[in-house]
Design an enzyme around this catalytic site. Structure first.
Site, mmCIF file in Angstrom:
data_model
loop_
_atom_site.group_PDB
_atom_site.id
_atom_site.type_symbol
_atom_site.label_atom_id
_atom_site.label_comp_id
_atom_site.label_asym_id
_atom_site.label_seq_id
_atom_site.Cartn_x
_atom_site.Cartn_y
_atom_site.Cartn_z
ATOM 1 N N TYR A 178 16.743 -24.234 12.918
ATOM 2 C CA TYR A 178 16.764 -25.301 11.915
ATOM 3 C C TYR A 178 16.022 -26.524 12.425
ATOM 4 O O TYR A 178 15.706 -26.629 13.612
ATOM 5 C CB TYR A 178 18.208 -25.657 11.544
ATOM 6 C CG TYR A 178 18.973 -26.416 12.603
ATOM 7 C CD1 TYR A 178 19.407 -25.788 13.772
ATOM 8 C CD2 TYR A 178 19.259 -27.771 12.454
ATOM 9 C CE1 TYR A 178 20.096 -26.484 14.750
ATOM 10 C CE2 TYR A 178 19.961 -28.477 13.426
ATOM 11 C CZ TYR A 178 20.371 -27.823 14.571
ATOM 12 O OH TYR A 178 21.054 -28.518 15.534
ATOM 13 N N LEU B 165 17.502 -29.625 24.562
ATOM 14 C CA LEU B 165 16.603 -29.640 23.416
ATOM 15 C C LEU B 165 15.614 -30.795 23.603
ATOM 16 O O LEU B 165 16.036 -31.927 23.886
ATOM 17 C CB LEU B 165 17.393 -29.857 22.118
ATOM 18 C CG LEU B 165 16.510 -29.771 20.872
ATOM 19 C CD1 LEU B 165 16.148 -28.319 20.565
ATOM 20 C CD2 LEU B 165 17.197 -30.393 19.672
ATOM 21 N N LYS C 100 16.084 -24.678 18.968
ATOM 22 C CA LYS C 100 16.960 -25.344 17.995
ATOM 23 C C LYS C 100 17.583 -24.279 17.090
ATOM 24 O O LYS C 100 17.206 -24.100 15.932
ATOM 25 C CB LYS C 100 16.189 -26.409 17.199
ATOM 26 C CG LYS C 100 17.125 -27.445 16.568
ATOM 27 C CD LYS C 100 16.386 -28.693 16.175
ATOM 28 C CE LYS C 100 17.219 -29.629 15.326
ATOM 29 N NZ LYS C 100 18.361 -30.242 16.007
ATOM 30 N N GLU D 17 22.785 -33.255 28.076
ATOM 31 C CA GLU D 17 22.491 -33.990 26.839
ATOM 32 C C GLU D 17 23.788 -34.105 26.060
ATOM 33 O O GLU D 17 24.851 -33.700 26.532
ATOM 34 C CB GLU D 17 21.412 -33.278 26.017
ATOM 35 C CG GLU D 17 21.800 -31.870 25.584
ATOM 36 C CD GLU D 17 20.689 -31.146 24.824
ATOM 37 O OE1 GLU D 17 19.988 -31.785 24.034
ATOM 38 O OE2 GLU D 17 20.559 -29.920 25.028
HETATM 39 N N1 PLP Z 1 20.028 -32.424 21.549
HETATM 40 C C1 PLP Z 1 20.771 -31.710 20.688
HETATM 41 C C2 PLP Z 1 21.735 -30.691 21.232
HETATM 42 C C3 PLP Z 1 20.651 -31.919 19.294
HETATM 43 O O1 PLP Z 1 21.372 -31.189 18.443
HETATM 44 C C4 PLP Z 1 19.746 -32.903 18.826
HETATM 45 C C5 PLP Z 1 19.586 -33.159 17.399
HETATM 46 O O2 PLP Z 1 20.222 -32.618 16.567
HETATM 47 C C6 PLP Z 1 19.002 -33.632 19.755
HETATM 48 C C7 PLP Z 1 19.165 -33.364 21.114
HETATM 49 C C8 PLP Z 1 18.020 -34.681 19.325
HETATM 50 O O3 PLP Z 1 16.871 -34.073 18.774
HETATM 51 P P1 PLP Z 1 15.967 -34.822 17.694
HETATM 52 O O4 PLP Z 1 15.611 -36.140 18.279
HETATM 53 O O5 PLP Z 1 14.808 -33.926 17.507
HETATM 54 O O6 PLP Z 1 16.819 -34.949 16.468
#
Ligand code: PLP
Length: 289
Positions: free
Chosen positions: A33, A208, A149, A182
């Site tokens: 997603y 991520l 993701k 994270e």
């Molecule tokens: N890390 C995780 C586990 C996430 O689910 C998300 C966003 O949903 C992020 C980091 C941040 O990613 P982004 O800046 O692309 O939304």
């Protein structure tokens, strides 16, 4: 106004939009997603989100659900039909619908695609950011490919729920060696006493690679701040001057306490506040049209 979702070729009222019980996303969380911020009737960092979507699909060997140009049109149409000016758009692609069997379905099985959009009042985020959030720390129980993701988010769900139950807004996940990888749904950052901004490296497997994270890295350089992409421990986080999380919907959200210990003076810090203020100036905006 009834809200509209795109599901496998049709725009449907969201209340009745449905996927098959044999959708592999439903059966196995066999899907990926993206969440993209919509700001002032424009998509924020659209290209970077599509690049990551392509990568997630390729890593899991799921075929693209349609030509990317067509998908961008569908995304815009869903945003338009829902009259979203500020908010977020969501795209989910699963491996498709097939009789339940762990192995991949027959070649030619069409990936399933769902696209939704919803309005979010930017003031709500601003109010939350002004107060800052509390985070708790928890063991990182996810699989070893959180760089993808994937919709397989059960450990993230459990961590977020634990945070909520303990009066916190996010859970920071700890690796076996005691480092913060994270957040359950965000990237985690600290600022040390020398105003160095520190975040876990996006090394292609352990976190991520957030799109917001990437934009912020550019902004940090533009603002003349020092960025250190390295692991940091929970103890280092406890001693940090500032902390914050980033994500497409949270943007830059100051953290004011970690495990009930105040961060710095227990209020949103100046670096996090300045980065939040500068974020949209550093991001790419492509109009919905
Ligand atoms: N890390 C995780 C586990 C996430 O689910 C998300 C966003 O949903 C992020 C980091 C941040 O990613 P982004 O800046 O692309 O939304």
């Amino acid at each position: 106004m009834s809200r509209i979702a795109y599901v496998n070729g049709r725009y449907r009222p969201r209340a009745v939009a449905a996927v098959s019980i044999d959708d592999r996303g439903y059966q196995f969380a066999d899907g990926v997603y993206e969440v993209i911020e919509v700001r002032g009737a424009a998509l924020v960092d659209e290209d970077a989100h599509f690049t990551r979507l392509r990568r997630s699909l390729a890593e899991l060997r799921i075929a693209p659900p349609m030509e990317e140009a067509a998908l961008r049109l569908v995304l815009r149409e869903v945003i338009r039909r829902n009259r979203v000016v500020d908010g977020m758009a969501y795209m989910q692609v699963s491996r498709g619908v097939a009789r339940r069997d762990h192995v991949f379905p027959a070649a030619g099985t069409r990936p399933a695609l769902v696209v939704t959009a919803q309005a979010v009042d930017p003031m709500k985020g601003a109010i939350k950011a002004a107060a800052g959030i509390r985070v708790i720390t928890m063991p990182d129980q996810r699989w070893k490919r959180p760089d993808i993701k994937s919709t397989s988010l059960l450990p993230n769900v459990l961590a977020k729920e634990e945070a909520r139950a303990r009066g916190a807004g996010e859970a920071w996940l700890l690796t076996a060696d005691g480092n913060v990888s994270e957040g359950a749904a965000s990237n985690a950052w600290i600022v040390d006493g020398e105003r160095r901004v520190i975040t876990h490296p996006a090394d292609g497997s352990s976190i991520l690679d957030g799109i917001t994270r990437g934009t912020l890295a550019r902004l940090i350089a533009e603002m003349g701040l020092m960025l250190e992409e390295r692991a940091f421990s929970r103890d280092e986080a406890y001693r940090a001057s500032e902390a914050f999380v980033t994500g497409a919907t949270s943007l830059v959200l100051p953290v004011v306490a970690i495990d009930d210990r105040p961060v710095g003076d227990g209020r949103p810090g100046p670096v996090a506040t300045a980065l939040r203020a500068g974020f949209h100036g550093a991001a790419h905006h492509t109009p919905i049209g």
